[in-house]
Design a protein around this motif. Structure first.
Motif, short mmCIF file in Angstrom:
data_model
loop_
_atom_site.label_atom_id
_atom_site.label_comp_id
_atom_site.label_asym_id
_atom_site.label_seq_id
_atom_site.Cartn_x
_atom_site.Cartn_y
_atom_site.Cartn_z
N ARG A 19 25.58 8.63 -44.85
CA ARG A 19 26.89 8.05 -44.27
C ARG A 19 26.33 6.87 -43.46
NH1 ARG A 19 24.97 13.75 -43.44
NH2 ARG A 19 23.48 12.89 -41.69
N GLN A 20 25.44 5.99 -44.02
CA GLN A 20 25.33 4.98 -42.82
C GLN A 20 26.31 3.70 -43.56
OE1 GLN A 20 23.56 4.11 -39.86
NE2 GLN A 20 23.19 6.22 -40.53
N SER A 21 27.32 2.98 -43.19
CA SER A 21 27.99 1.84 -43.35
C SER A 21 26.99 1.05 -44.00
CB SER A 21 28.96 1.64 -42.74
OG SER A 21 28.95 1.25 -41.61
N THR A 22 25.78 0.66 -43.61
CA THR A 22 24.84 -0.20 -43.22
C THR A 22 23.31 -0.09 -44.25
OG1 THR A 22 23.70 -0.26 -41.74
CG2 THR A 22 25.54 -1.38 -41.86
N GLU A 65 26.21 -5.12 -44.22
CA GLU A 65 26.72 -4.07 -44.90
C GLU A 65 26.96 -4.00 -46.15
OE1 GLU A 65 31.87 -4.20 -45.22
OE2 GLU A 65 31.08 -5.80 -44.08
N ARG A 66 27.17 -2.49 -46.66
CA ARG A 66 26.84 -1.91 -47.52
C ARG A 66 27.86 -2.65 -48.40
NH1 ARG A 66 24.37 4.04 -47.52
NH2 ARG A 66 24.58 3.83 -50.20
N GLU A 71 30.78 -0.83 -51.59
CA GLU A 71 30.97 0.12 -52.79
C GLU A 71 30.28 0.29 -53.55
OE1 GLU A 71 32.65 3.27 -51.00
OE2 GLU A 71 32.49 1.77 -48.92
N LEU A 114 30.11 5.70 -36.43
CA LEU A 114 30.22 5.15 -38.03
C LEU A 114 31.69 6.24 -37.90
CD1 LEU A 114 26.76 6.12 -39.75
CD2 LEU A 114 28.32 3.79 -39.43
N ASN A 145 37.33 4.48 -36.76
CA ASN A 145 38.27 3.76 -38.04
C ASN A 145 40.00 3.05 -37.44
OD1 ASN A 145 38.28 2.78 -40.28
ND2 ASN A 145 38.70 4.97 -41.02
#
Ligand SMILES: [Zn+2]
Ligand SMILES: [Zn+2]
Length: 780
Positions: free
Chosen positions: A305-308, A291-292, A294, A645, A648
């Motif tokens: 656009r990836q969350s990882t 998980e990246r 912010e 992605l 939510n």
């Protein structure tokens, strides 16, 4: 006082115990316990004779399994008494000539801590030497030309060891005893820095690695020769550098991986759990999807656009030195042109990559086998592979039951891997790639030949996918023409079987098999992909439910252009004229011409097969919502990944789930779901909520059908497989719902749920199907 009686034992150790420093370990252990005797490799593993005090013998035998060297896998330790000889010392004996050596070729192993400290120690003779390795680490599979695994059969054969290296190599007490790639600055491979025309750049006094690092900090793209092929590297914090690399590589959206020096660098850009840390630092050093965080400065274009982020730790001395010089993590993506396999031969790399890379950091240790990086994630607290390759292949997978014959299975079309199986071991190949071009097919053919030699397998049976157009299928049919028995295995049956074998389930265990994926050829000629089966490895699988058939307008064009699926669904629901009048962004974006085109294709069934694919249903919903990849997918599964992605937050809502019986099969009416999505869009609900509701609906469908099948068949175990289960939201929700209903749920852990794991299931089912076909013939 009388001296205690001496006893002698013969001890046999089986497993991965050759070429991993096992004999020196035994030697040291025997001396520690004051034992005499011998140790040597033979065809079955390691054979030891030890003599000494009974309690010391006892401790010695126990330690063989418990304290084995890091790369060894001890499967069994058996012993029997011998007559005492009264020999005074312990010796390592050479392997007997003439014995066929069963040495398993190991995967490549990341630099160990001992080698790393030598690499960074100014007083060590290997200080800053980029090819430092020992018995516990270094290249294996990628440099091995043939067996037995020996220096002469590796690409190190051209380097003659200097006296210092030779001494280490021959000393049983040394960490480099029989380390085949052993080398040092005096006698081993060297690095060079080239410009893109292949001219060497003189890099004194800093050296080629430091100079390459400096160029990377100055926005250059550098091709770096690694373990299994070339990487393309650039600075990840510089938008411009990353965009340059993307542009030159013609890779629009597919995420790039990063390489970090240490865990601290990883923590700075991602959230890392203890399980993920363990995976990152494991000897295979895979790319781990994390998980990246912010606002870390990592350019958006690294993983749009990836969350990882996919991150790996440095795994060769060359990487360690480069990353230390650079001081920051680096983008490290496969060195190839968009769809081609990763470049690994020097001339070829220079030729293929000269338009992409500004500089080349190369060396003169040849790569014999191409091998891409492995990609793994943690799901529900344990390893969940996406692609198994470097560091994993060609380690054998141990299975619950043995194969009746040597079997080759050819895998699928995309993300191809093949599998060779014998006895209780399956050798899954490294990642071959998408079988769409000559280069990949060549690497598939050569790979099979190489593995047959390495593992002493002569296929007596070949398994293939039912899709007649797959190149892997065509290859199997060619073998069939030469007289080798061949068995076709349905794509989704193979997925479920793969999941069961992955979990070492017995062949009799009956399960409900859920296979959700993009595309697989069905036994009725339709394209399957939303399948529910009942059965076992032994008896095979029966289709008990599936997603409703929907048109796939334009065949493979609909896979590349997910908006086609959405339009076909809308036209099916509302008719052509009314669809044109719908105030939906998806219709507006497609335009009247495309709506009419899809209507004609569907109406006349022009190149429009029927599909029950779950992947295509995700595509349709993704296109209705309007994720970027739905206009044109630039990598497999892009629209569906973007849909995931988009989801939510939790939701309690669900779209309607209607099942309709058709004979003894349940049909899931997906039209109802699409209609409900359209209604939500028209009433202005946000995309995030629609996506979350859709995911929850799919998970509830899985649970509901399993419930129905348990009611009728009494089966309580479920296997989840297929590429759609790379979707973490779907995987987690489905598993949770099933477990709430007290199902036993099997998910993948050693091979991917996607087509990269297909070959394992194919091999097992083909072996069983071949037996039952023979039995039938005999009964007649
Ligand atoms: Zn080492
Ligand atoms: Zn040397």
């Amino acid at each position: 006082m009388r001296a205690p009686a001496r006893e002698r034992r013969e001890v046999r150790v089986r497993g991965i115990v050759q070429g991993v420093g096992f004999r020196p370990f035994v030697y040291a252990l025997a001396r520690k316990h004051g034992l005499s005797g011998t140790v040597r490799n033979d065809a079955e593993g390691v054979r030891i004779e030890v003599e000494g005090a009974p309690d010391e013998l006892e401790r010695f035998v126990r330690a063989l399994g418990e304290d084995a060297p890091p790369l060894a896998v001890v499967e069994s330790v058996l012993w029997q008494p011998l007559a005492a000889l009264g020999d005074g010392e312990f010796r390592i004996e050479e392997s007997r000539e003439g014995l066929r050596r069963q040495t398993l070729v190991l995967p490549d192993v990341a630099t160990c801590d001992d080698c790393l400290s030598e690499l960074l120690d100014p007083k060590d003779r290997r200080y800053r030497y980029p090819f430092t390795n020992c018995t516990n680490c270094g290249p294996r599979f990628t440099i091995t030309r043939s067996v037995p695994y020996d220096r002469a059969t590796t690409t190190m054969s051209g380097f003659t060891m200097c006296p210092d290296c030779r001494r280490e190599y021959e000393d049983p007490a040394d960490r480099r005893f029989h380390a085949q790639p052993n080398a040092c600055p005096v006698c081993g491979p060297q690095v060079k820095l080239l410009d893109r025309f292949g001219h060497e750049l003189h890099a004194k006094p800093e050296g080629p690695i430091a100079r390459a690092a400096r160029m990377l900090r100055g926005r250059a793209v550098v091709a770096i020769k690694g373990l299994g092929g070339y990487h393309l590297a650039c600075e990840p914090f510089d938008e411009k550098a990353v965009r340059t690399l993307r542009g030159r590589k013609v890779r629009q959206d597919k995420p790039f991986a990063l390489m970090a020096r240490d865990l601290a660098q990883v923590h700075a850009i991602c959230r890392v759990s203890p399980e993920e840390e363990a995976l990152l630092t494991s000897p295979a050093r895979p790319i781990v999807l994390l998980e990246r965080r912010e606002n870390t400065g990592v350019a958006e274009d690294v993983a749009p656009r990836q969350s990882t982020l996919g991150v790996m730790l440095a795994y060769t001395p060359l990487h360690h030195l480069l990353l230390r010089e650079a001081g920051i993590p680096l983008v490290m993506t496969s060195g190839n042109n968009s769809d081609e396999p990763i470049a690994y031969r020097d001339e070829e790399a220079l030729d293929q990559l000269c338009e992409i890379a500004d500089y080349f950091l190369v060396h003169d240790r040849e790569i014999y086998m191409r091998c891409d990086d492995t990609v793994v994630r943690i799901a529900r607290g344990r390893s969940y592979p996406v692609r198994c390759s470097r560091g994993y292949a060609p380690a054998p997978l141990r299975l619950a039951e043995g194969f009746a014959r040597h079997t080759l299975s050819c895998g699928g079309e995309l993300k191809n891997t093949f599998c060779l199986a014998k006895d209780r071991h399956a050798f899954m190949s490294h990642h071959i790639g998408d079988m769409e071009n000559y280069e990949t097919l060549r690497s598939f053919r050569e790979g099979i030949k190489h593995y047959c030699g390495l593992f002493d397998v002569s296929p007596q049976l070949v398994a293939y996918d039912l899709h007649p157009e797959y190149l892997s299928t065509k290859y199997a049919r060619e073998l069939e023409e030469t007289g080798l028995p061949a068995v076709g295995v349905q794509h989704h049956h193979a997925h479920v079987a793969s999941c069961l074998a992955d979990n070492e389930r017995s062949e009799e265990e009956r399960v409900i098999g859920v296979a959700l994926d993009g595309t697989g050829y069905g036994t009725d000629g339709a394209i399957w992909g939303g399948e529910f089966f009942e059965g076992s490895l032994e008896e095979g699988f029966t289709r008990r439910a599936h997603l409703e058939y929907a048109p796939l307008p334009g065949g493979s064009a609909a896979i590349r252009q997910p908006w086609r699926m959405a339009l076909a669904q809308l036209i099916g629901l509302f008719g052509e004229a009314e669809t044109l009048g719908l105030p939906l962004a998806a219709v507006r974006k497609a335009g009247e011409r495309n709506v009419r085109l899809i209507a004609r294709l569907v109406e006349h069934r022009l190149n429009t097969p029927l599909t029950s694919s779950a992947g295509r249903l995700f595509d349709a919903v993704a296109a209705l919502i309007g994720v970027p990849g739905s206009a044109r997918a630039t990598y497999e599964g892009q629209a569906a990944i973007e849909l995931e992605l988009t989801a939510n937050g939790p939701t309690n809502r669900s779209y309607p789930i209607r099942l309709r019986p058709e004979g003894d099969t349940w049909i899931v009416e997906t039209r109802e779901i699409i209609a409900a999505v359209v209604e939500d869009l028209l009433s202005g609900r946000p995309a995030s909520e629609i996506s979350a509701t859709f995911h929850r609906t799919m998970a509830r469908i899985v649970a509901k059908i399993c419930d129905k099948l348990r009611e009728s068949g009494g089966v309580n175990a479920v296997a989840l497989s297929g590429g759609t289960f790379q979707n973490m939201l779907l995987l987690t929700q489905s598993t949770n719902l099933l477990e709430e209903k007290s199902f036993v749920v099997h998910t993948h852990r050693r091979v991917p749920a996607n087509d990269g794991g297909l070959a394992l299931g194919q091999a097992i089912l083909a072996d069983k199907q071949f037996d039952s076909a023979n039995k039938l013939r005999a009964d007649r």
